[in-house]
Structure formats: structure tokens, C-alpha cells
Design a protein around this motif. Structure first.
Motif, PDB file in Angstrom:
ATOM      1  N   ARG A  12    -128.808  29.822 -20.990  1.00 60.12           N
ATOM      2  CA  ARG A  12    -130.101  29.178 -20.719  1.00 60.12           C
ATOM      3  C   ARG A  12    -131.120  29.562 -21.778  1.00 60.12           C
ATOM      4  O   ARG A  12    -131.879  28.727 -22.276  1.00 60.12           O
ATOM      5  CB  ARG A  12    -130.623  29.573 -19.334  1.00 60.12           C
ATOM      6  CG  ARG A  12    -130.022  28.822 -18.177  1.00 60.12           C
ATOM      7  CD  ARG A  12    -130.842  29.021 -16.906  1.00 60.12           C
ATOM      8  NE  ARG A  12    -130.897  30.424 -16.503  1.00 60.12           N
ATOM      9  CZ  ARG A  12    -129.990  31.004 -15.735  1.00 60.12           C
ATOM     10  NH1 ARG A  12    -128.946  30.311 -15.299  1.00 60.12           N
ATOM     11  NH2 ARG A  12    -130.111  32.274 -15.402  1.00 60.12           N
ATOM     12  N   LEU A  16    -132.982  27.001 -24.379  1.00 60.30           N
ATOM     13  CA  LEU A  16    -134.436  26.840 -24.414  1.00 60.30           C
ATOM     14  C   LEU A  16    -135.007  27.214 -25.777  1.00 60.30           C
ATOM     15  O   LEU A  16    -136.036  26.683 -26.197  1.00 60.30           O
ATOM     16  CB  LEU A  16    -135.078  27.681 -23.304  1.00 60.30           C
ATOM     17  CG  LEU A  16    -134.811  27.146 -21.890  1.00 60.30           C
ATOM     18  CD1 LEU A  16    -135.213  28.167 -20.834  1.00 60.30           C
ATOM     19  CD2 LEU A  16    -135.548  25.829 -21.663  1.00 60.30           C
ATOM     20  N   VAL A  19    -135.428  24.255 -27.984  1.00 63.77           N
ATOM     21  CA  VAL A  19    -136.665  23.492 -27.826  1.00 63.77           C
ATOM     22  C   VAL A  19    -137.697  23.977 -28.836  1.00 63.77           C
ATOM     23  O   VAL A  19    -138.387  23.181 -29.486  1.00 63.77           O
ATOM     24  CB  VAL A  19    -137.216  23.637 -26.390  1.00 63.77           C
ATOM     25  CG1 VAL A  19    -138.578  22.950 -26.257  1.00 63.77           C
ATOM     26  CG2 VAL A  19    -136.228  23.074 -25.381  1.00 63.77           C
ATOM     27  N   LEU A  68    -142.606  24.460 -24.897  1.00 68.25           N
ATOM     28  CA  LEU A  68    -141.928  24.681 -23.623  1.00 68.25           C
ATOM     29  C   LEU A  68    -142.789  24.187 -22.459  1.00 68.25           C
ATOM     30  O   LEU A  68    -142.273  23.600 -21.501  1.00 68.25           O
ATOM     31  CB  LEU A  68    -141.610  26.168 -23.451  1.00 68.25           C
ATOM     32  CG  LEU A  68    -140.549  26.724 -24.403  1.00 68.25           C
ATOM     33  CD1 LEU A  68    -140.557  28.245 -24.386  1.00 68.25           C
ATOM     34  CD2 LEU A  68    -139.167  26.203 -24.022  1.00 68.25           C
ATOM     35  N   GLN A  71    -142.653  20.480 -21.866  1.00 65.74           N
ATOM     36  CA  GLN A  71    -141.438  20.028 -21.193  1.00 65.74           C
ATOM     37  C   GLN A  71    -141.250  20.702 -19.829  1.00 65.74           C
ATOM     38  O   GLN A  71    -140.176  20.619 -19.231  1.00 65.74           O
ATOM     39  CB  GLN A  71    -140.213  20.282 -22.076  1.00 65.74           C
ATOM     40  CG  GLN A  71    -140.244  19.538 -23.394  1.00 65.74           C
ATOM     41  CD  GLN A  71    -138.915  19.598 -24.126  1.00 65.74           C
ATOM     42  OE1 GLN A  71    -137.856  19.797 -23.523  1.00 65.74           O
ATOM     43  NE2 GLN A  71    -138.949  19.393 -25.440  1.00 65.74           N
ATOM     44  N   GLU A  72    -142.301  21.399 -19.370  1.00 68.99           N
ATOM     45  CA  GLU A  72    -142.267  22.106 -18.085  1.00 68.99           C
ATOM     46  C   GLU A  72    -141.095  23.077 -18.014  1.00 68.99           C
ATOM     47  O   GLU A  72    -140.435  23.229 -16.981  1.00 68.99           O
ATOM     48  CB  GLU A  72    -142.206  21.097 -16.923  1.00 68.99           C
ATOM     49  CG  GLU A  72    -143.427  20.179 -16.861  1.00 68.99           C
ATOM     50  CD  GLU A  72    -143.395  19.244 -15.665  1.00 68.99           C
ATOM     51  OE1 GLU A  72    -142.341  19.166 -14.995  1.00 68.99           O
ATOM     52  OE2 GLU A  72    -144.420  18.598 -15.408  1.00 68.99           O
ATOM     53  N   GLN A  73    -140.856  23.763 -19.138  1.00 74.21           N
ATOM     54  CA  GLN A  73    -139.753  24.712 -19.229  1.00 74.21           C
ATOM     55  C   GLN A  73    -140.232  26.137 -19.475  1.00 74.21           C
ATOM     56  O   GLN A  73    -139.409  27.034 -19.641  1.00 74.21           O
ATOM     57  CB  GLN A  73    -138.802  24.304 -20.371  1.00 74.21           C
ATOM     58  CG  GLN A  73    -138.097  22.987 -20.175  1.00 74.21           C
ATOM     59  CD  GLN A  73    -136.888  23.115 -19.261  1.00 74.21           C
ATOM     60  OE1 GLN A  73    -136.729  24.099 -18.550  1.00 74.21           O
ATOM     61  NE2 GLN A  73    -136.035  22.107 -19.277  1.00 74.21           N
ATOM     62  N   ASP A  75    -141.822  28.385 -17.547  1.00 80.55           N
ATOM     63  CA  ASP A  75    -141.480  29.359 -16.506  1.00 80.55           C
ATOM     64  C   ASP A  75    -139.997  29.708 -16.557  1.00 80.55           C
ATOM     65  O   ASP A  75    -139.624  30.884 -16.412  1.00 80.55           O
ATOM     66  CB  ASP A  75    -141.839  28.801 -15.130  1.00 80.55           C
ATOM     67  CG  ASP A  75    -143.342  28.750 -14.880  1.00 80.55           C
ATOM     68  OD1 ASP A  75    -144.080  29.429 -15.633  1.00 80.55           O
ATOM     69  OD2 ASP A  75    -143.768  28.058 -13.950  1.00 80.55           O
ATOM     70  N   ALA A  76    -139.163  28.695 -16.756  1.00 77.98           N
ATOM     71  CA  ALA A  76    -137.726  28.946 -16.838  1.00 77.98           C
ATOM     72  C   ALA A  76    -137.399  29.835 -18.026  1.00 77.98           C
ATOM     73  O   ALA A  76    -136.551  30.735 -17.940  1.00 77.98           O
ATOM     74  CB  ALA A  76    -136.961  27.622 -16.940  1.00 77.98           C
ATOM     75  N   PHE A  77    -138.081  29.587 -19.147  1.00 79.63           N
ATOM     76  CA  PHE A  77    -137.841  30.407 -20.337  1.00 79.63           C
ATOM     77  C   PHE A  77    -138.265  31.849 -20.094  1.00 79.63           C
ATOM     78  O   PHE A  77    -137.539  32.786 -20.439  1.00 79.63           O
ATOM     79  CB  PHE A  77    -138.590  29.844 -21.535  1.00 79.63           C
ATOM     80  CG  PHE A  77    -138.432  30.683 -22.777  1.00 79.63           C
ATOM     81  CD1 PHE A  77    -137.301  30.564 -23.558  1.00 79.63           C
ATOM     82  CD2 PHE A  77    -139.407  31.608 -23.138  1.00 79.63           C
ATOM     83  CE1 PHE A  77    -137.138  31.355 -24.697  1.00 79.63           C
ATOM     84  CE2 PHE A  77    -139.250  32.393 -24.260  1.00 79.63           C
ATOM     85  CZ  PHE A  77    -138.111  32.268 -25.047  1.00 79.63           C
TER      86      PHE A  77
END
Length: 239
Positions: A12, A16, A19, A68, A71-73, A75-77
Motif C-alpha cells: 500500500r 501511494l 501518486v 494525496l 485523491q482522498e488518499q 489518511d490512508a498514506f
């Protein structure tokens, strides 16, 4: 019990990072999962109080969260980054290093471009045949990330008087790490001739193993050297 890598989380994190790589200036140096992982290890073993976001600022610039977030990523990152940060911290637990100094505790994220990996990259169109010879050596990107962190925090790392015992110990350990990135040639051969006995067969994997043991030693070195000033100050106060 040695810490384990959460491989799904590592994948993951690497995905990310793509990106950020896609949003980076095309002239900017490539930052891989290996580079980031090496930088994170250096922050944890060194004398500087830092967190994983400091590595991101150094490697990508302070505006790195924007792509990030778009792309609403983000928090995941951050979740993936902090999980990896904690894994590294667990592997560098001083108690484990002291109790079994001959054991390899580190589990670095190092990409090895073996024949199967190369074939897969070629099949996917990610790698062009003419670039095969330009692939970095195993461990090179990780070490470059580690040494960049040392250079970025040079004022905190290079605090010992030249030729003093701590300075010589530090230089030897850092040279052991940096040797992984030495290209084939006279400098690499000179290092091997000086650092190893003649009957020892030294290849890239031997250099990587020794570099990782040096990283573990650096963790204990800085714990000891960092505590020394406090002990001296305490002695002065008691006097």
C-alpha cells in the motif's frame, strides 16, 4: 521474537508513493519505497528527534500531502507510513539488540532486481530493455536514502572531535553502510581490501548484511553517546 513486515501495508505504501511520483517534477530525483525506508531507518537510529513526516518533507518537499489529499488518499498514506515507522522502531528495540547482538533484527524494504523481477517489469511495460543495465544494485536505493538522512542532519551526526574514538567508530559504521552503494571500480575494491580478509568472498549481499549490522550498531552507539552528556552533567551537579 523478531518483528515481521506487514507486506500488504508495504505494498500500500509503495502504491501511494506512486501518486507522489506522478505529481513530482519530471526532473526531480526518483524516490522509491527503498529510499524512504532507508531514510526512516536513519531517523530512528540517529541523534535527531524526528518523525516519519520529517522524512517526507525532506524527500518530497513540504507540499507533498497535496496530491494525496486531492485523491482522498492522505489518511490512508499516513496510516501506512506510521505502521511502517512503528515496525522499524520495533526492529530497533535496544533490548533485543543488546540481548542478541549477533542476530539480524532489521527487515528493510529492499527491492532486488532478480531475473524474475526484471522479466515481470519488462512484460508489464514498466521497464524498457535498454534500461536493464541502468538498474541500481540491490540495496543501493535503501542506502542512498539512509545516507541522505545522515547528510541532511549532518550537524547533529558529526559532533565528535576529529580523530577521537567516537568519531572513528562512527565513520567506520557509516562507511560500512555507504559501501553498499559504491559502484564497481577501484574505490569499491579498495574498501573491500581494507575492510575484509583476503580469503573472504565479498559480494553485494555480504556488503548489505554488514551494512544492516552497522545500522543496528549505530542505534546502540547513539543511545550510549547521547546519554553521556547527561551523565556528565549529573556528575557536575553532584559535585
Amino acid at each position: 521474537m523478531n518483528p515481521e513486515i506487514n507486506h500488504d501495508n508495504a505494498e500500500r505504501l509503495a502504491a501511494l508513493l506512486h501518486v507522489l511520483a506522478a505529481a513530482a517534477d519530471e526532473d526531480a530525483p526518483a524516490v522509491t519505497i527503498d529510499t524512504l525506508d532507508g531514510y526512516l531507518h536513519a531517523l530512528q537510529v540517529g541523534p535527531v528527534e524526528a518523525g516519519p513526516a520529517d522524512a517526507m518533507d525532506a524527500l518530497f518537499g513540504e507540499d507533498w500531502p497535496a496530491p494525496l489529499a486531492e485523491q482522498e488518499q492522505l489518511d490512508a498514506f499516513m496510516d501506512a507510513l506510521h505502521l511502517r515507522w512503528n515496525e522499524i522502531g520495533d526492529s530497533l528495540d535496544p533490548q533485543g539488540l543488546i540481548e542478541d547482538p549477533e542476530a539480524m533484527q532489521l527487515m528493510p524494504l529492499i527491492t532486488e532486481f532478480d531475473e524474475d523481477t526484471k522479466a515481470a517489469l519488462l512484460a508489464q511495460g514498466v521497464l524498457k530493455p535498454e534500461l536493464l543495465e541502468r538498474l541500481p544494485a540491490t540495496g543501493q536505493m535503501w542506502v542512498e536514502g539512509f545516507m541522505q538522512a545522515v547528510q541532511d542532519c549532518e550537524d547533529d551526526w558529526q559532533v565528535f572531535e576529529e580523530e577521537s574514538e567516537p568519531a572513528q567508530m562512527l565513520d567506520a559504521m557509516l562507511m560500512s553502510v555507504a559501501a553498499v552503494a559504491l559502484p564497481e571500480g577501484p574505490q569499491r575494491q579498495a574498501y573491500i581490501a581494507e575492510a575484509y580478509d583476503e580469503d573472504v568472498q565479498v559480494d553485494q549481499h555480504v556488503l548489505i548484511d554488514d551494512a544492516l549490522f552497522s545500522v543496528q550498531d549505530l542505534r546502540l552507539f547513539w543511545l550510549q553517546e547521547g546519554a553521556a552528556p547527561d551523565e556528565d552533567e549529573s556528575d557536575d551537579q553532584q559535585a
